[in-house]
Scaffold this motif. Structure first.
Motif, short mmCIF file in Angstrom:
data_model
loop_
_atom_site.label_atom_id
_atom_site.label_comp_id
_atom_site.label_asym_id
_atom_site.label_seq_id
_atom_site.Cartn_x
_atom_site.Cartn_y
_atom_site.Cartn_z
N CYS A 1 -6.93 1.70 -38.58
CA CYS A 1 -8.30 1.57 -39.10
C CYS A 1 -9.12 0.62 -38.26
CB CYS A 1 -8.28 1.06 -40.55
SG CYS A 1 -7.69 2.27 -41.74
N LEU A 2 -8.53 -0.49 -37.86
CA LEU A 2 -9.24 -1.48 -37.05
C LEU A 2 -9.66 -0.90 -35.70
CD1 LEU A 2 -7.08 -4.66 -37.73
CD2 LEU A 2 -9.34 -4.12 -38.65
N ARG A 3 -8.77 -0.17 -35.06
CA ARG A 3 -9.08 0.38 -33.74
C ARG A 3 -10.14 1.47 -33.82
NH1 ARG A 3 -2.98 0.50 -31.42
NH2 ARG A 3 -2.66 -1.73 -31.68
N ILE A 4 -10.02 2.34 -34.79
CA ILE A 4 -10.98 3.42 -34.92
C ILE A 4 -12.34 2.87 -35.33
CG2 ILE A 4 -11.56 5.54 -36.17
CD1 ILE A 4 -8.47 6.00 -36.35
N ALA A 5 -12.33 1.92 -36.27
CA ALA A 5 -13.59 1.31 -36.73
C ALA A 5 -14.28 0.53 -35.62
CB ALA A 5 -13.32 0.40 -37.93
N SER A 6 -13.51 0.01 -34.66
CA SER A 6 -14.11 -0.76 -33.56
C SER A 6 -14.84 0.15 -32.57
CB SER A 6 -13.03 -1.55 -32.83
OG SER A 6 -12.22 -0.70 -32.05
N LEU B 1 -6.43 11.27 -39.41
CA LEU B 1 -7.14 12.36 -38.74
C LEU B 1 -8.58 12.49 -39.23
CD1 LEU B 1 -4.33 15.05 -38.59
CD2 LEU B 1 -5.05 13.46 -36.80
N ARG B 2 -8.78 12.34 -40.52
CA ARG B 2 -10.15 12.42 -41.06
C ARG B 2 -11.04 11.33 -40.47
NH1 ARG B 2 -7.87 13.35 -46.70
NH2 ARG B 2 -7.82 15.60 -46.84
N GLN B 3 -10.51 10.11 -40.42
CA GLN B 3 -11.30 9.00 -39.89
C GLN B 3 -11.61 9.21 -38.41
OE1 GLN B 3 -9.75 5.08 -40.52
NE2 GLN B 3 -11.64 4.13 -39.83
N VAL B 4 -10.63 9.68 -37.66
CA VAL B 4 -10.86 9.94 -36.24
C VAL B 4 -11.93 11.00 -36.06
CG1 VAL B 4 -9.82 10.93 -34.16
CG2 VAL B 4 -8.57 9.22 -35.48
N LYS B 5 -11.83 12.10 -36.81
CA LYS B 5 -12.80 13.18 -36.69
C LYS B 5 -14.21 12.74 -37.08
CE LYS B 5 -10.75 16.77 -35.03
NZ LYS B 5 -11.14 17.28 -33.72
N GLU B 6 -14.31 11.85 -38.07
CA GLU B 6 -15.63 11.32 -38.44
C GLU B 6 -16.20 10.46 -37.32
OE1 GLU B 6 -15.50 9.25 -42.17
OE2 GLU B 6 -14.75 11.01 -43.23
N SER B 7 -15.35 9.67 -36.68
CA SER B 7 -15.80 8.79 -35.61
C SER B 7 -16.07 9.52 -34.31
CB SER B 7 -14.75 7.71 -35.35
OG SER B 7 -14.57 6.90 -36.47
#
Length: 79
Positions: free
Chosen positions: A38-43, A65-71
């Motif tokens: 979460c920290l890496r993707i959010a950054s 995967l959902r968070q990555v696709k959103e980002s």
């Protein structure tokens, strides 16, 4: 060099995945659980591809995967 994000709870599988993506010419970024990812993707870190464990403490692979696709909708992902 293209970056690949690997999220895997088991140490041996993390090592195997890291060695495999390095052999394919990708730069691995490795995390062992959901909160770290979460920290890496959010950054804002962007990845060419994501390889994730499905069952992890704190978050499952589908959530990763959902968070990555959103980002980054262009990122390739696999679970």
């Amino acid at each position: 060099m293209k970056r690949c994000f690997i999220v895997e709870t088991k140490s041996r599988l993390r090592i195997c995945c890291r060695e495999t993506v390095e052999a394919e010419g990708l730069e691995p970024d490795v995390a062992r659980d959901g909160p770290r990812r979460c920290l890496r993707i959010a950054s804002g870190q962007r990845y060419f591809a994501v390889l994730t464990d499905l069952r992890m403490p704190g978050a499952d692979g589908i959530a990763v995967l959902r968070q990555v696709k959103e980002s980054d909708p262009d990122c390739r992902s696999s679970s």
